[in-house]
Design a protein around this motif. Sequence first.
Motif, PDB file in Angstrom:
ATOM      1  N   HIS A 184      52.286  69.820   3.399  1.00 12.57           N
ATOM      2  CA  HIS A 184      53.027  68.589   3.683  1.00 12.57           C
ATOM      3  C   HIS A 184      52.854  68.325   5.170  1.00 12.57           C
ATOM      4  O   HIS A 184      53.216  69.163   5.991  1.00 12.57           O
ATOM      5  N   LEU A 185      52.293  67.197   5.481  1.00 11.74           N
ATOM      6  CA  LEU A 185      52.058  66.823   6.861  1.00 11.74           C
ATOM      7  C   LEU A 185      52.892  65.590   7.175  1.00 11.74           C
ATOM      8  O   LEU A 185      52.761  64.559   6.518  1.00 11.74           O
ATOM      9  N   LEU A 186      53.786  65.720   8.156  1.00 10.16           N
ATOM     10  CA  LEU A 186      54.595  64.598   8.627  1.00 10.16           C
ATOM     11  C   LEU A 186      54.085  64.240  10.014  1.00 10.16           C
ATOM     12  O   LEU A 186      54.084  65.086  10.910  1.00 10.16           O
ATOM     13  N   HIS A 187      53.655  63.014  10.187  1.00  7.57           N
ATOM     14  CA  HIS A 187      53.159  62.554  11.485  1.00  7.57           C
ATOM     15  C   HIS A 187      54.031  61.400  11.972  1.00  7.57           C
ATOM     16  O   HIS A 187      54.157  60.384  11.292  1.00  7.57           O
ATOM     17  N   PHE A 188      54.621  61.577  13.146  1.00  3.57           N
ATOM     18  CA  PHE A 188      55.490  60.548  13.721  1.00  3.57           C
ATOM     19  C   PHE A 188      54.654  59.386  14.243  1.00  3.57           C
ATOM     20  O   PHE A 188      53.613  59.587  14.865  1.00  3.57           O
ATOM     21  N   VAL A 189      55.122  58.175  13.979  1.00  2.00           N
ATOM     22  CA  VAL A 189      54.414  56.959  14.365  1.00  2.00           C
ATOM     23  C   VAL A 189      55.092  56.367  15.594  1.00  2.00           C
ATOM     24  O   VAL A 189      56.296  56.116  15.578  1.00  2.00           O
ATOM     25  N   GLU A 190      54.325  56.163  16.646  1.00  2.00           N
ATOM     26  CA  GLU A 190      54.837  55.493  17.843  1.00  2.00           C
ATOM     27  C   GLU A 190      54.890  53.997  17.560  1.00  2.00           C
ATOM     28  O   GLU A 190      53.902  53.413  17.115  1.00  2.00           O
ATOM     29  N   THR A 191      56.043  53.382  17.774  1.00  2.00           N
ATOM     30  CA  THR A 191      56.195  51.949  17.535  1.00  2.00           C
ATOM     31  C   THR A 191      56.752  51.274  18.777  1.00  2.00           C
ATOM     32  O   THR A 191      57.243  51.936  19.687  1.00  2.00           O
ATOM     33  N   THR A 192      56.697  49.961  18.789  1.00  3.36           N
ATOM     34  CA  THR A 192      57.226  49.219  19.929  1.00  3.36           C
ATOM     35  C   THR A 192      58.743  49.149  19.903  1.00  3.36           C
ATOM     36  O   THR A 192      59.356  48.855  20.911  1.00  3.36           O
ATOM     37  N   PHE A 193      59.339  49.425  18.728  1.00 11.37           N
ATOM     38  CA  PHE A 193      60.798  49.399  18.667  1.00 11.37           C
ATOM     39  C   PHE A 193      61.331  50.810  18.838  1.00 11.37           C
ATOM     40  O   PHE A 193      61.184  51.389  19.902  1.00 11.37           O
ATOM     41  N   ASP A 194      61.913  51.447  17.847  1.00 10.76           N
ATOM     42  CA  ASP A 194      62.600  52.718  18.055  1.00 10.76           C
ATOM     43  C   ASP A 194      61.833  53.970  17.631  1.00 10.76           C
ATOM     44  O   ASP A 194      62.361  55.066  17.729  1.00 10.76           O
ATOM     45  N   SER A 195      60.607  53.855  17.179  1.00  9.14           N
ATOM     46  CA  SER A 195      59.779  55.000  16.777  1.00  9.14           C
ATOM     47  C   SER A 195      60.491  55.951  15.831  1.00  9.14           C
ATOM     48  O   SER A 195      60.487  57.155  16.022  1.00  9.14           O
ATOM     49  N   SER A 196      61.096  55.426  14.798  1.00 10.12           N
ATOM     50  CA  SER A 196      61.807  56.263  13.840  1.00 10.12           C
ATOM     51  C   SER A 196      61.085  56.318  12.492  1.00 10.12           C
ATOM     52  O   SER A 196      61.707  56.490  11.461  1.00 10.12           O
ATOM     53  N   VAL A 197      59.771  56.214  12.523  1.00  8.20           N
ATOM     54  CA  VAL A 197      58.965  56.183  11.305  1.00  8.20           C
ATOM     55  C   VAL A 197      57.963  57.330  11.343  1.00  8.20           C
ATOM     56  O   VAL A 197      57.453  57.685  12.397  1.00  8.20           O
ATOM     57  N   PHE A 198      57.723  57.906  10.168  1.00  5.34           N
ATOM     58  CA  PHE A 198      56.670  58.911  10.074  1.00  5.34           C
ATOM     59  C   PHE A 198      55.863  58.699   8.802  1.00  5.34           C
ATOM     60  O   PHE A 198      56.331  58.096   7.835  1.00  5.34           O
ATOM     61  N   LEU A 199      54.635  59.200   8.839  1.00  2.16           N
ATOM     62  CA  LEU A 199      53.768  59.217   7.671  1.00  2.16           C
ATOM     63  C   LEU A 199      53.887  60.590   7.032  1.00  2.16           C
ATOM     64  O   LEU A 199      53.824  61.610   7.733  1.00  2.16           O
ATOM     65  N   HIS A 200      54.075  60.632   5.725  1.00  2.77           N
ATOM     66  CA  HIS A 200      54.135  61.900   4.995  1.00  2.77           C
ATOM     67  C   HIS A 200      52.934  61.955   4.067  1.00  2.77           C
ATOM     68  O   HIS A 200      52.733  61.061   3.238  1.00  2.77           O
ATOM     69  N   LEU A 201      52.143  62.999   4.203  1.00  3.43           N
ATOM     70  CA  LEU A 201      50.985  63.205   3.336  1.00  3.43           C
ATOM     71  C   LEU A 201      51.147  64.535   2.627  1.00  3.43           C
ATOM     72  O   LEU A 201      51.391  65.564   3.265  1.00  3.43           O
ATOM     73  N   TRP A 202      51.006  64.536   1.310  1.00  2.00           N
ATOM     74  CA  TRP A 202      51.085  65.749   0.500  1.00  2.00           C
ATOM     75  C   TRP A 202      49.681  66.057   0.008  1.00  2.00           C
ATOM     76  O   TRP A 202      49.041  65.218  -0.637  1.00  2.00           O
ATOM     77  N   LEU A 203      49.187  67.250   0.336  1.00  2.00           N
ATOM     78  CA  LEU A 203      47.831  67.656  -0.016  1.00  2.00           C
ATOM     79  C   LEU A 203      47.831  68.852  -0.957  1.00  2.00           C
ATOM     80  O   LEU A 203      48.653  69.767  -0.801  1.00  2.00           O
ATOM     81  N   ASN A 204      46.879  68.883  -1.867  1.00  2.00           N
ATOM     82  CA  ASN A 204      46.612  70.055  -2.691  1.00  2.00           C
ATOM     83  C   ASN A 204      45.964  71.091  -1.783  1.00  2.00           C
ATOM     84  O   ASN A 204      44.987  70.792  -1.092  1.00  2.00           O
ATOM     85  N   ARG A 205      46.494  72.292  -1.780  1.00  2.00           N
ATOM     86  CA  ARG A 205      46.007  73.323  -0.860  1.00  2.00           C
ATOM     87  C   ARG A 205      44.561  73.735  -1.147  1.00  2.00           C
ATOM     88  O   ARG A 205      43.800  74.046  -0.236  1.00  2.00           O
ATOM     89  N   ASP A 206      44.156  73.753  -2.413  1.00  2.00           N
ATOM     90  CA  ASP A 206      42.798  74.181  -2.763  1.00  2.00           C
ATOM     91  C   ASP A 206      41.744  73.140  -2.395  1.00  2.00           C
ATOM     92  O   ASP A 206      40.608  73.486  -2.091  1.00  2.00           O
ATOM     93  N   GLU A 207      42.109  71.868  -2.429  1.00  2.00           N
ATOM     94  CA  GLU A 207      41.144  70.796  -2.193  1.00  2.00           C
ATOM     95  C   GLU A 207      41.290  70.127  -0.838  1.00  2.00           C
ATOM     96  O   GLU A 207      40.373  69.456  -0.370  1.00  2.00           O
ATOM     97  N   GLY A 208      42.440  70.260  -0.217  1.00  2.00           N
ATOM     98  CA  GLY A 208      42.711  69.560   1.032  1.00  2.00           C
ATOM     99  C   GLY A 208      42.177  70.277   2.257  1.00  2.00           C
ATOM    100  O   GLY A 208      41.964  71.489   2.250  1.00  2.00           O
TER     101      GLY A 208
END
Length: 156
Positions: free
Chosen positions: A114-138
């Motif tokens: 599970h990878l959570l990446h915080f997104v820098e925004t012009t407003f309050d930067s309270s958003v992140f991207l969540h990516l779920w990967l299969n461990r064998d293929e990712g």
Amino acid sequence: MPGIDECLLEAMRLPGALGAGVVDWTSGLTLGTIGQSPNDDHEATAAETAELARMAAEHPAFRATAFGATAFGATDFGATAPAGSGESGDGSGDGNDGGLSVEDVIVTTRTGYHLLHFVETTFDSSVFLHLWLNRDEGNLALARLRLRDLAERLVL
């Protein structure tokens, strides 16, 4: 510059991608999701990952110090408040525009990443991207680089 839907579609093109979402970590609400969810409920997953993201973003151990060093001695170039300025460089909305000290949160399980990446925004930067990967293929390193690129180009 991709919007949320295009960003999520591009994230799902990564090898091993099972699901992805854009989440507001202050409210725990999704701004968009695609693919599978670890517990078959995108809204619940968003709320749960938002708790983790909020803890990492707000915990003092992960904040930058006045000299730009984190709690573990690594340099954080995003926080450059001078000593004695009263600005913490922690992105806590105290008037300092240094942003968040945390870039990613990575959780590994026996079957996935599970990878959570915080997104820098012009407003309050309270958003992140969540990516779920299969461990064998990712590929965690590739996913981290691509997610960072997507976050930089994302238009909210």
